[in-house]
Each structure stands twice: as C-alpha cells, then as structure tokens.
Design a protein around this motif. Structure first.
Motif, mmCIF file in Angstrom:
data_model
loop_
_atom_site.group_PDB
_atom_site.id
_atom_site.type_symbol
_atom_site.label_atom_id
_atom_site.label_comp_id
_atom_site.label_asym_id
_atom_site.label_seq_id
_atom_site.Cartn_x
_atom_site.Cartn_y
_atom_site.Cartn_z
ATOM 1 N N ARG A 1 0.797 -1.232 0.000
ATOM 2 C CA ARG A 1 0.000 0.000 0.000
ATOM 3 C C ARG A 1 0.827 1.278 0.000
ATOM 4 N N PRO A 2 1.944 1.380 0.713
ATOM 5 C CA PRO A 2 2.691 2.645 0.721
ATOM 6 C C PRO A 2 3.052 3.159 -0.667
ATOM 7 N N LEU A 3 3.233 2.254 -1.637
ATOM 8 C CA LEU A 3 3.590 2.682 -2.986
ATOM 9 C C LEU A 3 2.423 3.350 -3.705
ATOM 10 N N PHE A 4 1.217 3.183 -3.189
ATOM 11 C CA PHE A 4 0.024 3.695 -3.857
ATOM 12 C C PHE A 4 -0.608 4.882 -3.132
ATOM 13 N N TYR B 1 -5.092 6.290 -7.201
ATOM 14 C CA TYR B 1 -6.474 5.793 -7.203
ATOM 15 C C TYR B 1 -6.633 4.528 -6.363
ATOM 16 N N ALA B 2 -5.695 3.611 -6.500
ATOM 17 C CA ALA B 2 -5.834 2.313 -5.830
ATOM 18 C C ALA B 2 -5.838 2.418 -4.315
ATOM 19 N N ALA B 3 -5.255 3.462 -3.779
ATOM 20 C CA ALA B 3 -5.131 3.584 -2.323
ATOM 21 C C ALA B 3 -6.475 3.459 -1.629
ATOM 22 N N GLU B 4 -7.529 4.016 -2.231
ATOM 23 C CA GLU B 4 -8.855 4.010 -1.607
ATOM 24 C C GLU B 4 -9.827 3.061 -2.297
ATOM 25 N N HIS B 5 -9.334 2.284 -3.268
ATOM 26 C CA HIS B 5 -10.248 1.418 -4.028
ATOM 27 C C HIS B 5 -9.747 -0.020 -4.113
ATOM 28 N N TRP B 6 -8.968 -0.457 -3.145
ATOM 29 C CA TRP B 6 -8.403 -1.803 -3.183
ATOM 30 C C TRP B 6 -8.462 -2.428 -1.792
ATOM 31 N N ASP B 7 -8.674 -3.733 -1.748
ATOM 32 C CA ASP B 7 -8.700 -4.444 -0.474
ATOM 33 C C ASP B 7 -7.271 -4.803 -0.078
ATOM 34 N N TRP B 8 -6.692 -4.014 0.816
ATOM 35 C CA TRP B 8 -5.306 -4.201 1.202
ATOM 36 C C TRP B 8 -5.128 -5.280 2.268
ATOM 37 N N SER B 9 -6.220 -5.887 2.709
ATOM 38 C CA SER B 9 -6.121 -6.918 3.742
ATOM 39 C C SER B 9 -5.672 -8.264 3.186
ATOM 40 N N LYS B 10 -5.738 -8.420 1.860
ATOM 41 C CA LYS B 10 -5.351 -9.682 1.229
ATOM 42 C C LYS B 10 -4.030 -9.524 0.483
ATOM 43 N N LYS B 11 -3.114 -10.423 0.744
ATOM 44 C CA LYS B 11 -1.830 -10.430 0.050
ATOM 45 C C LYS B 11 -1.710 -11.730 -0.730
ATOM 46 N N HIS B 12 -1.661 -11.616 -2.039
ATOM 47 C CA HIS B 12 -1.616 -12.793 -2.911
ATOM 48 C C HIS B 12 -0.180 -13.126 -3.309
ATOM 49 N N PRO B 13 0.140 -14.422 -3.417
ATOM 50 C CA PRO B 13 1.454 -14.796 -3.958
ATOM 51 C C PRO B 13 1.487 -14.514 -5.454
ATOM 52 N N VAL B 14 2.517 -13.829 -5.897
ATOM 53 C CA VAL B 14 2.622 -13.439 -7.306
ATOM 54 C C VAL B 14 3.750 -14.211 -7.971
ATOM 55 N N ILE B 15 3.412 -14.901 -9.048
ATOM 56 C CA ILE B 15 4.401 -15.611 -9.869
ATOM 57 C C ILE B 15 4.643 -14.761 -11.107
ATOM 58 N N ARG B 16 5.856 -14.265 -11.245
ATOM 59 C CA ARG B 16 6.168 -13.380 -12.369
ATOM 60 C C ARG B 16 7.223 -14.026 -13.252
ATOM 61 N N ILE B 17 6.904 -14.127 -14.527
ATOM 62 C CA ILE B 17 7.793 -14.749 -15.502
ATOM 63 C C ILE B 17 8.026 -13.773 -16.649
ATOM 64 N N SER B 18 9.293 -13.535 -16.987
ATOM 65 C CA SER B 18 9.611 -12.643 -18.093
ATOM 66 C C SER B 18 10.621 -13.314 -19.028
ATOM 67 N N PHE B 19 10.310 -13.265 -20.311
ATOM 68 C CA PHE B 19 11.237 -13.780 -21.318
ATOM 69 C C PHE B 19 11.982 -12.642 -22.002
ATOM 70 N N GLY B 20 12.034 -11.496 -21.344
ATOM 71 C CA GLY B 20 12.676 -10.328 -21.933
ATOM 72 C C GLY B 20 14.169 -10.459 -22.098
ATOM 73 N N THR B 21 14.798 -11.297 -21.287
ATOM 74 C CA THR B 21 16.239 -11.503 -21.407
ATOM 75 C C THR B 21 16.514 -12.979 -21.650
ATOM 76 N N GLY B 22 17.630 -13.251 -22.253
ATOM 77 C CA GLY B 22 18.013 -14.638 -22.503
ATOM 78 C C GLY B 22 18.126 -14.932 -23.988
ATOM 79 N N ASN B 23 18.925 -15.943 -24.299
ATOM 80 C CA ASN B 23 19.134 -16.362 -25.680
ATOM 81 C C ASN B 23 18.374 -17.658 -25.912
ATOM 82 N N PHE B 24 17.322 -17.576 -26.712
ATOM 83 C CA PHE B 24 16.468 -18.739 -26.940
ATOM 84 C C PHE B 24 16.702 -19.287 -28.352
ATOM 85 N N SER B 25 17.827 -19.964 -28.493
ATOM 86 C CA SER B 25 18.194 -20.467 -29.811
ATOM 87 C C SER B 25 17.810 -21.931 -30.015
#
Length: 216
Positions: free
Chosen positions: A67-70, A74-98
């Motif tokens: 919450r401190p980042l918001f 808008y989200a500061a007053e329009h989001w349920d901050w009582s729930k913290k979800h585990p976030v799985i983040r995957i990025s293929f932005g780097t790497g050599n996929f040959s």
C-alpha cells in the motif's frame, strides 16, 4: 526559491523505484484495479517500450498489498489491502532462446526463482514443465493462504527471436504451450492471470486451454 524538479522515469520498469525515487508517474493504478475486479484471465499485445512491464510491476505490487507505494493514487482508496496474494512473475525479456533445450532450461530457472521467493518446495527437477508450473501455483496458494497471481511478460519473445527459422520457431511454440497449458488445470488456485507480448498468436496454437482469455 524554486522547488526541485521531478525526474522523468526513462527506461524504469519498477514502480517502487519510480515512486520512491521522486520520478514523475502517471497514475495507472485505476486500470489495474478495474482489470483485477472485472475479470481473471487477460492477454495484452503492444509494441515494445509501451509500458507493459511497468504495468505488470504495478499489478504485482497491488496484489502483494504494498500500500505505501500507492499513497495518493487511485488504488489507495479502491483496493482491499487486507489480502496479500502470492505473485508468480515470468519474463522472457532476457536470454538467448536459440533452441528448445535452452528455452526449457530458462523456464525451469524462472520457476525455481519464483519458488524460492515464495518459499515453496518444488517437485523433482526431472518433472515436466507443465508439472513444475502447476505445482508451483498450487503450493503457492497453500503456503500463503490466497490464490496465486500469474504475470507473464514478453510471452512471445522466444518465438520472435527465431521467426525466420520456421523449425526452431515451431519448437519454441511447443515449448511455451507446455508452460501455458498448465494454467487451465490450475484455475481453482488462480486469482488473476495476465500475459503480455508484442504479437498476437492464435489462441488455438498457444492458449488452447484458455478459452476465456480476454484480449485487451
């Protein structure tokens, strides 16, 4: 005496760095809240440098209830901050996929990084890509008590890197499909899914199991 000017966040894809570093920020948290409350599975394609990675990071911070980042947004007053979800983040932005092998090795590394960050144990390393992903999602929910969020950036880069070699590009597509197909069976453990990339590939070829994937 003039006030110090804020800095432009050129090339910064991290919400925390922008907000805490005194950079200008155009509030997009309202869009994030709207997506999260109106649907579950989304797909977004835009050219590079259009802010997709920053928007994914905004969603990550939102679902992790930072919450401190918001404050002042808008989200500061329009989001349920009582729930913290585990976030799985995957990025293929780097790497050599040959090759298909290089792609699968990178996928295993990314899944392991997420497992370590979320403090969950992974199955044996010789498990299939789909099995590893499904297990990570299920155990993330069990460990943290809330359904998981999956954010995938540049989902199509391994294919685009080899677009002039049809054989390799096809192998990349099959490798990615093994990863993305796990999302269908993991549905009971998922709160929100967003995939972003540059190109639109057929949902039949890559996302055959996600017939409810909403293209925004």
């Amino acid at each position: 005496m003039s006030l110090p000017r804020k800095k432009l966040p050129i090339g910064i894809q991290n919400l925390c760095e922008i907000r805490e570093g005194g950079h200008y920020y155009v509030d997009k948290s309202g869009y994030a809240v709207r997506l999260a409350t109106e649907g579950k599975y989304y797909f977004l394609s835009r050219p590079r440098r259009f802010g997709k990675s920053l928007f994914l990071d905004t969603l990550k911070e939102l679902f992790e209830a930072n919450r401190p980042l918001f404050e002042g947004l808008y989200a500061a007053e329009h989001w349920d901050w009582s729930k913290k979800h585990p976030v799985i983040r995957i990025s293929f932005g780097t790497g050599n996929f040959s090759s298909r092998e290089a792609l699968e090795q990178r996928i295993r590394e990314l899944l392991l990084e997420n497992a370590e960050r979320l403090e969950v144990n992974q199955p044996p390393a010789d498990s299939s890509i789909g099995g590893l992903f499904s297990t990570l999602i299920r155990k993330a929910r069990e460990r943290h008590g809330e359904r998981a969020v999956v954010l995938i950036d540049e989902y199509d880069k391994p294919i685009l890197d080899n677009i002039e070699d049809a054989e390799v590009a096809t192998a990349m597509r099959e490798g990615l499909r093994n990863l993305y197909s796990a999302l269908k069976d993991a549905d009971p453990h998922l709160r929100f899914v967003l995939l972003t990339g540059v190109s639109k590939f057929s949902k039949v070829s890559l996302f055959s199991g996600l017939n409810n994937l909403r293209d925004i």
